[in-house]
Enzyme design. Sequence first.
Site, mmCIF file in Angstrom:
data_model
loop_
_atom_site.group_PDB
_atom_site.id
_atom_site.type_symbol
_atom_site.label_atom_id
_atom_site.label_comp_id
_atom_site.label_asym_id
_atom_site.label_seq_id
_atom_site.Cartn_x
_atom_site.Cartn_y
_atom_site.Cartn_z
ATOM 1 N N SER A 147 35.552 -2.508 29.668
ATOM 2 C CA SER A 147 35.799 -2.286 28.243
ATOM 3 C C SER A 147 35.179 -3.431 27.465
ATOM 4 O O SER A 147 35.122 -4.575 27.949
ATOM 5 C CB SER A 147 37.307 -2.248 27.966
ATOM 6 O OG SER A 147 37.564 -2.298 26.566
ATOM 7 N N TYR A 160 45.873 -4.671 29.203
ATOM 8 C CA TYR A 160 44.759 -3.792 29.558
ATOM 9 C C TYR A 160 43.466 -4.588 29.728
ATOM 10 O O TYR A 160 42.751 -4.457 30.729
ATOM 11 C CB TYR A 160 44.598 -2.736 28.466
ATOM 12 C CG TYR A 160 43.347 -1.903 28.551
ATOM 13 C CD1 TYR A 160 43.244 -0.867 29.464
ATOM 14 C CD2 TYR A 160 42.276 -2.144 27.693
ATOM 15 C CE1 TYR A 160 42.086 -0.087 29.542
ATOM 16 C CE2 TYR A 160 41.121 -1.379 27.760
ATOM 17 C CZ TYR A 160 41.036 -0.353 28.682
ATOM 18 O OH TYR A 160 39.893 0.403 28.744
#
Length: 255
Positions: A147, A160
């Site tokens: 990400s 995350y």
Amino acid sequence: MTSSSTKVALVTGGSRGLGKDMAIQLAQKGFDVIITYQSKESAAKAVVDSIRVMGKKAVALPLDVSQSSTYEAFVAQVQDKLASEFGNDKIHALVNNAGTGVYAAFESTTEAQFDEMVNIHLKAAFFLTQKMLPILSDGGSIVNISSGLARFSYPNYAAYAIMKAGIESLSRYQALELGNRKIRVNTVAPGAIETDFGGGAVRDNKDLNAMLAAQTALGRVGLPDDIGGVVAFLCSDDAKWVNAQRIEVAGGVNI
């Protein structure tokens, strides 16, 4: 067994969102495709159908990547499908895509939320790949999905994002240690994308969408088909000399 001349790619979490587009673009690149799904069986079947319409073979298998105790049985199931559906005994590309997010402030993130992120994002890419090695072809490709949040930081994504930072390190170690089998390992790090990830906030919250677009050089947030083609490229022989790289596919956000 004599392997089919068509290469097989496996995409975890391929029933929707980014994984769906990855699967379809891998098929367009000439791969037969195995996708996994956790609960959305009908959506997974629709992806399979769309790939078969293109003239490629495809199957969907259930897998909860957070349950590492199921990996051995899953790999056995993949072997069975390779023989019965694909006329093959190996996969040639593995895309570790399946995932979900936690949106919570650092100070209020629970241990259960943290452990879920470890299991889904970090343990899965480590141990599922490990279990797949006997049926991953020499000279094959692994793509791990990270990400943009592993490079830049927004509040409430700590649990995350740090898993994705771990994924980026894992990719380099896998590339180093699997190089003797000529297996390439790369990371794709999407930016903000209009999918149902995180409750669909980027897609559905106009203010958030506009804010992210304003921070992006190309002036918009991402769409699923911005990502799949990059993954398909990395899985293909076109990328035969690309290894241990992190490619951020984010339109130039927070440059």
